[in-house]
Each structure stands twice: as structure tokens, then as C-alpha cells.
Design an enzyme around this catalytic site. Structure first.
Site, PDB file in Angstrom:
ATOM      1  N   ASP A 244      61.545  34.480  84.427  1.00  0.00           N
ATOM      2  CA  ASP A 244      60.179  34.363  85.350  1.00  0.00           C
ATOM      3  C   ASP A 244      60.415  34.693  87.343  1.00  0.00           C
ATOM      4  O   ASP A 244      59.999  35.109  87.940  1.00  0.00           O
ATOM      5  CB  ASP A 244      59.820  33.242  85.103  1.00  0.00           C
ATOM      6  CG  ASP A 244      59.172  33.097  84.331  1.00  0.00           C
ATOM      7  OD1 ASP A 244      60.285  32.924  83.523  1.00  0.00           O
ATOM      8  OD2 ASP A 244      57.922  33.345  84.416  1.00  0.00           O
TER       9      ASP A 244
ATOM     10  N   TYR B  12      52.854  28.034  83.319  1.00  0.00           N
ATOM     11  CA  TYR B  12      53.796  27.678  83.325  1.00  0.00           C
ATOM     12  C   TYR B  12      53.997  26.652  84.277  1.00  0.00           C
ATOM     13  O   TYR B  12      53.078  27.945  85.200  1.00  0.00           O
ATOM     14  CB  TYR B  12      54.833  28.163  82.480  1.00  0.00           C
ATOM     15  CG  TYR B  12      55.653  26.971  81.729  1.00  0.00           C
ATOM     16  CD1 TYR B  12      55.370  27.315  79.742  1.00  0.00           C
ATOM     17  CD2 TYR B  12      57.154  26.162  81.503  1.00  0.00           C
ATOM     18  CE1 TYR B  12      55.793  26.067  79.484  1.00  0.00           C
ATOM     19  CE2 TYR B  12      57.686  25.397  80.535  1.00  0.00           C
ATOM     20  CZ  TYR B  12      56.899  25.444  79.428  1.00  0.00           C
ATOM     21  OH  TYR B  12      57.569  24.519  78.458  1.00  0.00           O
TER      22      TYR B  12
HETATM   23 CU   LIG Z   1      59.296  25.519  76.918  1.00  0.00          CU
END
Ligand SMILES: [Cu+2]
Length: 647
Positions: free
Chosen positions: A296, A381
Site C-alpha cells: 500500500d 480498506y
Molecule cells: Cu485485514
């Protein structure tokens, strides 16, 4: 250009000036994407003696990618003179971080693709793409030689039922378009079978959740005299602490030049602290899931994905915000308002003692902590990054994991051994999150040493007749290979960073203790492709001698890399790493076996570490805190009149 501290991040004007200078270069063409423009930090030995010496000119460092030639380079720009360094090209095939624009353009490219539309009709029976969500997802290093030489994305797709519902509730399983980001076109659509869309909605937005609970009374934080910190530009000052808050497109929130005022001077503790990389590998061998592993930081840019924070929701109390000045891939200024939140929190009791022989009230001191935070959304996320400073000299870093799980669809009655069924025909594959933080310690000077501390029981012999003895044994980590290490519960292992040349009040070297928190070992095979690219997960702790260009745990270009860069490569040289300017790197992993309760939005999970002074101060540095008591408004009327206070 004026600045308050040489490590302040680039201002909006500086970002614009840097891009204007870059645009004049022959390398800057209509096919150029600006991946990042950030402060080129001045040499640290100069910063340590600033402001007694004049600093060199402010500089920016830029990463550019050329879509036409598929080449990527670094260029430094002097913001005063306008001078630029010659472009430093990355090795052929290196792919820099995907820009935020590419996330949007990739979605549009997929929705415009005839091949994808045909697959959509076959899988979902629809031709209308207006409710399809396309999440970019990095491609990793898989597939044909040709694939590995292109700038690729391998998106995951979802189908909303309307414009505002939770689209992640309906994964389009068995379809993965592959997009060449240089030409911004779908080059093929990979198909692995046909699954029906899961039948239930999974809504969470306030307007879509009926019957919300009504028994919550207001909880208000008031600081009638304002906060106890001062913020000047990006320079923070609070309760003896001083530091600079930084931010960049890749790492997001960074902290610099952390000092503590003690005995008349500002003592240096950490020169720089940042999240340098992370990876989220999935543990499901199904063809849709097996190649999912998101770096990320290096692939998406944690700063690029940062949120604008909102008062009363993300942050409670008396808040100071800082904006982040980045640019989009076409070089236009991109300011994220309120990207960084700074506030104080009550944090329970810091210390207390009741002396039963004394008539006075017990001595109690409340703990207050300073919080510096930012939150990034990487497609489904959320990651919150929270640095806490305490009045007793401790520093804590905590990552808050929330957001929506990466989900897959199943047939009615189908189960997966590699994930949890969280709603009918909807499952969340098992996965791990590994983070790497780089801590550049300069404890009372640059020459520091790391000790590994193992607590061990003495043998049962004549020196230990009651078999009760144990001692903390310190091992000096003299070289990079000696320093590679794991957590060890059997010996309550911690690490201590010391300055061997500076002695404390009891004649020992001054130091800080590193206390790890939760952690994991990687579960994929060491020869799994993602692990070759993420060598930093092979050890929890690494120590390297400071090098200006060793900044990211998986190397400068982890996106689609063939691996072998970063910590695992540098430390093979086994350089001396004691009594020198060292950098302490910590890798920590969260193993996530999902639960139905993680859906639709996951309650926050926490992971991090703590730094505590260990012989850095002569005694508890918070011994001088005054007692705090209830204010008149807090007390019942009778007590308020008498003014009594329980401390
Ligand atoms: Cu997770």
C-alpha cells in the site's frame, strides 16, 4: 523561500514552483506523469546544528514516469536557483507508485472496454456499467515476460444495486480485467468461472441503517483555555517535546527531529520516523485471489490516499489541523485539507501512590497524551496512523485497521477453507497485513548502538539455591546480519537503543527501550512471489547504518518488482551497525482471519509498538506534573463551595 524549520514539508507554493521548473525540462512531455514531489531533506548533520549555521537552499525531489517510454526517473530541483539535477533513471521495468489519477482513469478504461462489457453481460446479465465499481489493484510480478515489462493493474470489480449502497457486498467473482496503465486500455479480461452475485445488501451509511440506537448522550471534550501545545508552521511544541510534522505522497505522515527538553537543553531522540512500506498478502489459492498482495505504500502511496479529516468524527476535542500539499499526476497542485490532526487526549492515570501514614490525599497524576494522526483509504480498506507522545518521555505508534474487507462471492452452499463466510454467498479470504516502520534514532547524538535484551533464568546451582534468579542479558548488535532478529516470547525480548558515549545519572549509557506489540510471522512460503518482493517480512527487526538513500523497506520501486531490493539486499553487506549513526527498522504483522462481525465495516483493530526512555532521564520525567482536580463545574454543589479536591 522562507520556512520555519528546514524539515518542514513543501508548501503549496514550493510544490507549484517545483512542477513549473520540471515542466521546462525536455524529459517532461505530454506523456509524463508526476508520481510525487516532496521535500529533498537537507543533510542531517546540518539540521542538528541549525539555526547556528545557514541551511542550503530548499530542494524538492520528484519522481516522474513517462507513459510513452515506460521509463521512470528521479530529479532534484533547487527551489531557489531553479537548478535541476540530471534525471536518475530507474532500472528498465521499474514501476513507480500508481498515482491517484490512474485509479480513476483505470476504472473508466475498464468500463469502456468491449471485452469487459461482454464479460459483464455473461456474468451478471447486464450491459449498463454505471453501477460497476472497479478497484485498481496492483498486478504484482506474475504472468508472461511481456506482462512483466508493462505498467499493469489487475482490478477487482463490484456491482452496486444503486448509487449509494455498499458495492463491496456484491463482488463480480471470476472476472479480472488486466489494464495497461501506460496506454490506459484493457489488454485482456481473465475469467475463472461464473458465480452469482451474493443476495444480501451490506449497508452501513447513516441514511441506510434504520433503527439506530437512541440511548447515547452527548460526550463533550472542552478545553476552555485551549490546548497545551503550540504549533508554528509544522513545528510542534508540547510538554517538553519538540518535533516537526512532515507529510509526503508516498509515506504519508512522517515525524522529524524529535527532541525532549531536559536539564536546560533540547535532547535529540529520533531524527525521522515513518511507515516505509506495507504488504497485505492473501492466503487463498483460488485464481481470483491467489495473486492479491497490496504494497500500500510503494504501490498506492499512503499520502496520496489520505483523507480530509472531519471535526467531531475523526478527531474529538480541541484540534489543530495541517493540510498536505501534493500534486496530481499532471503536476497540478493537490492540497488535502486537514490531512493531519493534532490534539490532546486524557489517557487515564500516569502515576499514583497512597501513603497510609499520611493524612494528605493520595498523590495522583493524570496522563495526557498528544496525538498526531492521519487516515488513508486504499480502495476498500482504511488505515489510521497515530503517533502518541506522553509526559513520561514515551512515544507510541499505533495503526488502526478498519474499512471494508476484500470480499469474494461463493455459490449457494459453497464454503472456502481459506476464508470466512460472513454473509450468504459472501466470504472474506484470510490475509495478513505487514507494516514496516523506519526509526532513525539520534539519541543525544548520531552515534548509537542497538542492544537485544533477553531475560533469562539463571541455572539452578549453588548461586541460585532458591531457583528464582533471572537477569536481563544484553547482546550488542554489531553488524547488520547480527541485528536481524525476531520477537521471542520465551525471553520477553526487547531492544534497547543507546548512546555509548553519553552517560546518565547512574553512569550507564543513555537509552530508549523498544517494546514490540502484537506481531506475526508470514505464512506464505519464502519462495512465494510476494515474499521475494517483500524481504522486509523475513525479520521483525533490522538495523542498518544510516544511508540517505535507504528509505523504503522493499526498495524504491516495489510495484511489479521482481524482488530482492530493500532491507534484505542492503543488509547482505553486513556493514558495521554499532556506535555509528544507525537506523532501526521494525516489521510487524497482523494475521486477519475474518469474522462476520468484521462486516460490513470492520471495527478497528490495533497494532503498533512503544518506545520508552530507559536510562535516558535521571528519574521519572513526569515527577514534576502538578495534581489535576475536578473543576468547580464538575463538583456537586456542596463540594464546590468548599473547593475540596481529590487529585
Ligand atoms: Cu485485514
Amino acid at each position: 523561500m522562507s520556512y520555519l524549520h528546514p524539515l518542514e514539508p513543501l508548501s503549496a507554493a514550493e510544490v507549484e514552483r517545483a512542477v513549473a521548473l520540471l515542466r521546462t525540462l525536455p524529459e517532461f512531455t505530454p506523456a509524463t506523469r508526476v508520481i510525487s514531489v516532496m521535500l529533498k531533506e537537507p543533510p542531517k548533520h546540518l539540521v542538528h546544528v541549525w539555526p547556528d549555521i545557514e541551511m542550503p537552499d530548499r530542494e524538492a525531489e520528484a519522481v516522474l514516469h513517462d507513459n510513452a517510454s515506460n521509463a521512470c526517473c528521479h530529479i532534484n530541483v533547487n527551489l531557489t536557483t531553479g537548478a535541476v539535477t540530471p534525471p536518475r533513471y530507474a532500472l528498465p521495468g521499474s514501476q513507480p507508485t500508481m498515482s491517484i489519477d490512474e485509479q480513476v482513469e483505470c476504472e473508466q478504461a475498464v468500463l469502456a472496454s468491449e471485452e469487459f462489457r461482454a464479460a459483464l453481460k455473461e456474468h451478471c446479465g447486464i450491459e449498463d456499467t454505471s453501477l460497476v465499481m472497479v478497484d485498481i489493484w496492483s498486478a504484482g510480478n506474475y504472468g508472461s515476460e511481456e506482462d512483466r515489462t508493462r505498467r499493469l493493474a489487475r482490478p477487482l470489480c463490484f456491482l452496486r444495486t444503486d448509487r449509494t449502497d455498499n458495492g463491496y457486498a456484491r463482488p463480480i467473482e471470476g472476472v479480472r480485467p488486466v489494464v495497461d496503465l501506460n496506454i490506459m486500455k484493457v489488454i485482456r479480461v481473465e475469467e475463472y468461472g461464473v458465480w452469482p452475485l451474493p443476495p444480501q445488501p451490506g449497508n452501513y451509511s447513516a441514511q441506510r441503517v434504520p433503527n439506530q440506537r437512541r440511548d447515547i448522550k452527548p460526550l463533550t471534550i472542552t478545553q476552555p483555555e485551549g490546548p497545551s501545545f503550540t504549533l508554528e508552521g509544522n513545528q510542534m511544541s508540547w510538554q517538553n517535546w519538540k518535533f516537526v510534522v512532515g507529510f509526503n505522497a508516498r509515506e504519508g505522515l512522517t515525524l522529524h527531529h524529535i527532541r525532549y527538553h531536559d536539564k536546560g537543553s533540547d535532547r535529540s531522540i529520533l531524527y525521522r520516523a515513518s511507515l516505509t512500506e506495507m504488504v497485505v498478502p492473501y492466503g487463498d489459492p483460488s485464481p481470483q485471489q491467489a495473486r492479491k498482495n497490496a504494497f500500500d505504500v510503494g504501490e498506492y502511496g499512503m499520502g496520496m490516499c489520505a483523507n480530509s479529516l472531519r471535526l467531531g468524527c475523526d478527531c474529538l476535542g480541541h484540534i489543530a489541523y495541517l493540510d498536505a500539499h501534493l500534486c496530481d499526476s499532471r503536476g497540478r497542485l493537490l492540497t488535502i485539507p486537514n490531512a493531519i490532526c493534532i490534539h490532546e487526549e486524557d489517557c487515564g492515570i500516569l502515576w499514583k501512590h497512597t501513603d497510609r501514614r499520611l493524612p494528605e490525599a493520595p498523590e495522583v497524576r493524570r496522563s495526557r497524551r498528544l496525538v498526531v494522526s492521519s487516515i488513508s483509504t486504499v480502495e476498500n480498506y482504511e488505515y489510521g496512523f497515530f503517533w502518541y507522545f506522553y509526559q513520561d518521555g514515551a512515544i507510541q505508534f499505533e495503526i488502526k485497521l478498519t474499512g471494508i474487507l476484500s470480499l469474494g462471492a461463493l455459490h449457494p452452499g459453497e464454503k472456502s477453507a481459506y476464508g470466512a463466510l460472513i454473509a450468504p454467498q459472501l466470504y472474506a479470504p484470510n490475509h495478513q497485513h505487514f507494516f514496516n516502520v523506519r526509526l532513525d534514532f539520534d539519541l543525544d547524538g548520531a552515534a548509537n548502538t542497538v542492544l537485544r535484551i533477553d531475560v533469562e533464568a539463571d541455572p539452578a546451582d549453588e548461586h541460585n539455591p532458591f531457583e528464582n534468579a533471572f537477569q536481563a542479558k544484553a547482546t550488542t548488535l554489531a553488524t547488520e546480519k547480527e541485528a536481524r532478529g525476531h520477537l521471542k516470547l520465551e525471553t520477553a525480548r526487547t531492544w534497547r537503543i543507546i548512546n555509548p558515549s553519553v552517560k546518565n545519572a547512574v553512569g550507564e549509557p543513555v537509552g530508549y527501550k523498544f517494546l514490540p506489540g502484537d506481531n506475526s510471522f508470514p505464512l506464505a512460503s519464502p519462495s512465494a512471489w510476494w515474499r521475494k518482493r517483500a524481504g522486509f517480512v523475513n525479520h521483525h527487526v533490522w538495523v542498518t547504518p544510516y544511508r540517505e538513500d535507504e528509505r523504503y523497506a522493499a526498495g524504491d520501486y516495489p510495484n511489479q518488482s521482481s524482488g530482492g531490493d530493500g532491507l534484505s539486499k542492503w543488509t547482505e553487506a553486513d556493514r558495521p551497525a554499532a556506535d555509528t549513526d544507525i537506523v532501526f527498522w521494525y516489521t510487524f504483522g497482523h494475521t486477519h482471519i475474518p469474522r462476520p462481525e468484521d462486516y460490513p465495516v470492520m471495527p478497528t483493530a490495533y497494532i503498533g509498538f512503544l518506545l520508552k526512555p530507559n536510562g535516558f532521564f535521571a528519574m521519572n520525567p513526569a515527577n514534576d506534573l502538578p495534581p489535576s482536580g475536578p473543576t468547580k463545574e464538575d463538583l456537586p454543589v456542596e463540594e464546590s463551595k468548599s473547593g475540596s479536591c481529590c487529585g
